[in-house]
Design an enzyme around this catalytic site. Structure first.
Site, short mmCIF file in Angstrom:
data_model
loop_
_atom_site.label_atom_id
_atom_site.label_comp_id
_atom_site.label_asym_id
_atom_site.label_seq_id
_atom_site.Cartn_x
_atom_site.Cartn_y
_atom_site.Cartn_z
N SER A 135 0.87 -1.18 0.00
CA SER A 135 0.00 0.00 0.00
C SER A 135 0.91 1.23 0.00
O SER A 135 1.85 1.31 -0.79
CB SER A 135 -0.94 -0.04 1.22
OG SER A 135 -1.74 1.11 1.28
N TYR A 149 -4.17 8.35 -6.71
CA TYR A 149 -3.22 7.36 -6.19
C TYR A 149 -3.67 6.88 -4.81
O TYR A 149 -3.71 5.67 -4.53
CB TYR A 149 -1.82 7.97 -6.12
CG TYR A 149 -0.76 7.04 -5.59
CD1 TYR A 149 -0.28 5.99 -6.37
CD2 TYR A 149 -0.22 7.21 -4.31
CE1 TYR A 149 0.70 5.13 -5.89
CE2 TYR A 149 0.75 6.36 -3.83
CZ TYR A 149 1.22 5.33 -4.62
OH TYR A 149 2.19 4.48 -4.13
N LYS A 153 -4.93 3.11 -3.15
CA LYS A 153 -4.29 2.49 -2.00
C LYS A 153 -5.29 2.29 -0.85
O LYS A 153 -5.24 1.28 -0.14
CB LYS A 153 -3.08 3.32 -1.54
CG LYS A 153 -1.96 3.37 -2.57
CD LYS A 153 -1.45 1.98 -2.94
CE LYS A 153 -0.26 2.02 -3.87
NZ LYS A 153 0.26 0.67 -4.21
#
Length: 284
Positions: A135, A149, A153
């Site tokens: 992650s 982004y 995650k």
């Protein structure tokens, strides 16, 4: 007993660091990458019968299944699968197109999904295995220019924590790794993708590229040391569900988690006021 590792995005950075650490410990490694020449070059100094290369574009579910099948044919099992492949799209959210956001999810989230869908039946049959999903601090903490982004995650975190409750009965562990800044090519010009749309209201603070590109090549943490740490974690009988990697990651995540706990306490009374009084359904 040695382990068999299946590592995505092994051509550089964290993936290469993990693969090298596993080989150093005497384990067997299937090192995968979208471009085989890249992963071959990354390990050009390694002549080891415990290392195999497999081409894998994680955005292709069929290719993920094929890569896992090739790994089984070579080594007979998969003990540790590391989902590391991905890239970063950085910029103001309003400047991102839907197509750019969908493209960001393809390797960072769906790539994890496809590899786990291919590997989990094998681990379930083995009644053992360890999924390690890379992650990020951005999977815990909201950061400027990282909306897409971070969303990928955060999604990986929710997927992993939920799935862990389903597969632990089969002897399968899942560990989330939340790295801070590691000396990788994630922010290198050839890898990072910047939004190009300019919105005047955001222009005064400078471009996302100006903010983030200065970190490229100056990150404090060593991917090789993360690899060594994950080899140790993979050897644990009860590995952690979450591993925060790097002093900078701890320093960034800790105050955010503490703030969330404090907000929960501050609004505890309001939260507990949600319970309603409802009539008992007939026949109950």
């Amino acid at each position: 007993m040695s382990k068999v590792w299946f590592v995505t995005g092994a051509g550089s950075g964290i993936g290469a660091g993990i693969a090298r650490a596993a080989l150093k410990s005497g384990d067997q490694v299937i090192a995968t990458a979208r471009k085989l020449d890249k992963v071959h070059k990354a390990f050009s100094d390694v002549a080891d019968q415990n290392l195999a290369f497999v081409q894998l574009d994680v955005t292709d579910a069929a290719q993920a299944k094929s890569a896992v099948d090739q790994a089984l044919k070579r080594f007979g099992r998969i003990d540790v699968a590391v989902n590391n492949a991905g890239y970063s799209l950085l910029g103001n959210f309003e400047a991102m197109t839907t197509a750019e956001i969908e493209a960001q999810f393809a390797p960072n989230f769906y790539g994890v999904v496809f590899v786990m869908q291919a590997v989990l039946p094998i681990m379930r049959k083995q009644r053992s295995g360890h999924m390690i999903n890379i992650s990020s601090v951005a999977g815990v903490v909201g950061q400027k220019h990282c909306a897409a982004y971070a969303a990928t995650k955060f999604a990986v975190e929710g997927l992993s924590l939920s799935l862990a409750t389903e597969v632990e009965q089969f002897g399968i562990n899942i560990t989330l790794v939340e790295p801070g800044f590691f000396r990788t090519n994630l922010l290198a010009a050839r890898n990072v993708r910047w939004t190009t749309k300019v919105i005047d209201d955001y222009a005064a603070e400078g471009t996302p590229e100006q903010m983030w590109s200065r970190y490229s090549g100056t990150q404090p943490n060593d991917p090789a040391k993360l690899g060594e740490a994950l080899v140790k974690i993979a050897a644990m009988e009860k590995p952690p569900k979450v591993f925060v990697a790097g002093a900078d990651a701890i320093a960034t995540i800790t105050p955010v988690v503490e703030e969330r706990l404090q907000m929960m306490r501050d609004f505890e009374g309001l939260s507990k006021s949600m319970e309603g009084t409802f009539p008992v359904p007939a026949g109950k």
